[in-house]
Scaffold this active site. Structure first.
Site, PDB file in Angstrom:
ATOM      1  N   THR A   1      61.135  60.515  41.185  1.00 24.48           N
ATOM      2  CA  THR A   1      62.501  60.001  41.022  1.00 24.48           C
ATOM      3  C   THR A   1      63.530  61.116  41.176  1.00 24.48           C
ATOM      4  O   THR A   1      64.636  60.890  41.667  1.00 24.48           O
ATOM      5  CB  THR A   1      62.637  59.346  39.631  1.00 24.48           C
TER       6      THR A   1
ATOM      7  N   SER B   1      55.106  59.503  42.151  1.00 25.75           N
ATOM      8  CA  SER B   1      53.923  60.056  41.481  1.00 25.75           C
ATOM      9  C   SER B   1      52.954  59.002  40.962  1.00 25.75           C
ATOM     10  O   SER B   1      51.841  59.328  40.578  1.00 25.75           O
ATOM     11  CB  SER B   1      54.328  61.013  40.349  1.00 25.75           C
TER      12      SER B   1
ATOM     13  N   THR C   1      57.851  61.256  37.034  1.00 22.99           N
ATOM     14  CA  THR C   1      57.519  61.219  35.605  1.00 22.99           C
ATOM     15  C   THR C   1      56.222  60.448  35.315  1.00 22.99           C
ATOM     16  O   THR C   1      55.575  60.698  34.305  1.00 22.99           O
ATOM     17  CB  THR C   1      58.655  60.545  34.800  1.00 22.99           C
ATOM     18  N   ASP C   2      55.864  59.499  36.207  1.00 24.81           N
ATOM     19  CA  ASP C   2      54.779  58.572  35.867  1.00 24.81           C
ATOM     20  C   ASP C   2      53.432  59.251  35.612  1.00 24.81           C
ATOM     21  O   ASP C   2      52.699  58.850  34.708  1.00 24.81           O
ATOM     22  CB  ASP C   2      54.623  57.510  36.967  1.00 24.81           C
TER      23      ASP C   2
END
Ligand code: ASP
Length: 323
Positions: A20, A66, A99-100
């Site tokens: 992101t 990710s 972030t995932d």
């Protein structure tokens, strides 16, 4: 500012992988309807002043959302980190990441890198095109950590907080401060470019998993995660074991995402024990957000201690890969 190499400067290398933080949306009001992994890492550094005496180097390693992170990118990333950390004038490495799965990449790198210098993952919850993106400050903070004298090990920096690569977990779907370190708590905070430590830097990995760094193909051992829950059965485990037999990618390991202190539904447990008897490595990792599994005498299935299921899976894959 991205500068070219100057032999007298301390360099901080920023490796881009997407996420992101490199996302683009059609409108600055849109914080969720964007495409991740669009903006080059060199452009993410535009407008960011390096700390005094530090030169920034940007390198694009991947450009993915990710959620789609894969083993080949992990391997390239580990190799690029090892390369840059080995340069005497490089103070540290920053990795921009989605972030995932940030906590998975952080744990993987922590497990394979002899990181006597800092490797700092950072991210954003809002795309680069947002009205108020959080990425630039996170990157600036991560660079500060990477340039800090005495810093070492794999860490993650988000919303002014420094987490260890072992403990970090994404805990929120939307807010900017989306990460936590569970019982361990953060390592410190970044305040106006200064790091305020509240506990020690993470130690470097003690074991180098050779295939990650050697040339040639790596056959990543297939390790799957199965959750225990009310009304569970052994069907998923049986199907996984069955799917691997005679195929090119047999099941090698199984992580049970257990309830509480490592407890498993009796039907799932029976299937897992059968799989273990058939040669599949089985580990129990708690699905609780905090705490660790306290082992009991006579446990028939090994536990993964404080590791979450996704991290236990990485640990087991590396264990099997190193055999
Ligand atoms: N799906 C995005 C990613 O992990 C989410 C993010 O970066 O916040 O790349």
């Amino acid at each position: 500012m991205v500068n070219s190499f100057s032999p007298n400067a301390r360099r901080v290398v920023v490796l881009g992988t997407g996420g992101t933080i490199a996302g683009r949306a059609a409108s600055s009001a849109d914080n969720i309807g964007y495409k991740a992994g669009e903006v080059d890492v060199a452009d993410l550094l535009g407008g960011i002043d390096a700390p005094p005496g530090v030169t920034l180097v940007a390198e694009q390693v991947a450009q993915v959302d990710s959620k789609d992170m894969d083993f080949d990118i992990w391997r390239t990333l580990a190799q690029r980190c090892a390369h840059w950390l080995g340069q005497p004038d490089v103070a540290g490495v920053v990795i921009t990441h989605g972030t995932d799965t940030l906590e998975e990449t952080a744990f993987f790198l922590h497990s394979v890198l002899d990181a006597m210098k800092p490797v700092v993952l950072t991210c954003a919850m809002r795309p680069a095109t947002a009205l108020a993106p959080d990425g630039p400050q996170n990157v600036r903070d991560a660079i500060s950590v990477a340039a800090t004298e005495g810093a070492r090990g794999v860490t993650a920096v988000c919303a002014g907080t420094v987490h260890s690569g072992v403990d970090v977990q994404k805990v929120h779907t939307y807010r900017l401060d989306a990460f936590a370190s569970g019982d361990a708590g953060p390592i410190g905070y970044v305040e106006e470019g200064e790091v305020r430590l509240v506990r020690a830097w993470p130690s470097a990995a003690t074991r180098r998993v050779a295939p990650v760094f050697e040339p040639g193909d790596v056959q990543w051992p297939r390790v799957e995660i199965v959750m225990s829950h009310a009304g569970a059965s052994g069907a998923v485990v049986d199907a996984l074991v069955q799917s691997g037999t005679g195929g090119s990618d047999p099941l090698r390991g199984l992580v049970l995402a257990t309830t509480g202190n490592g407890t498993v539904h009796y039907l799932l447990e029976a299937a897992a024990l059968k799989a273990q008897d058939g040669g599949i490595a089985v580990r129990r990792a708690t699905r609780c957000a905090n705490g660790r599994i306290l082992p009991k005498e006579g446990d028939a299935l090994r536990d993964a201690g404080a590791l979450t299921p996704v991290k236990a899976r990485i640990a087991l894959m590396l264990e099997l890969l190193g055999k």
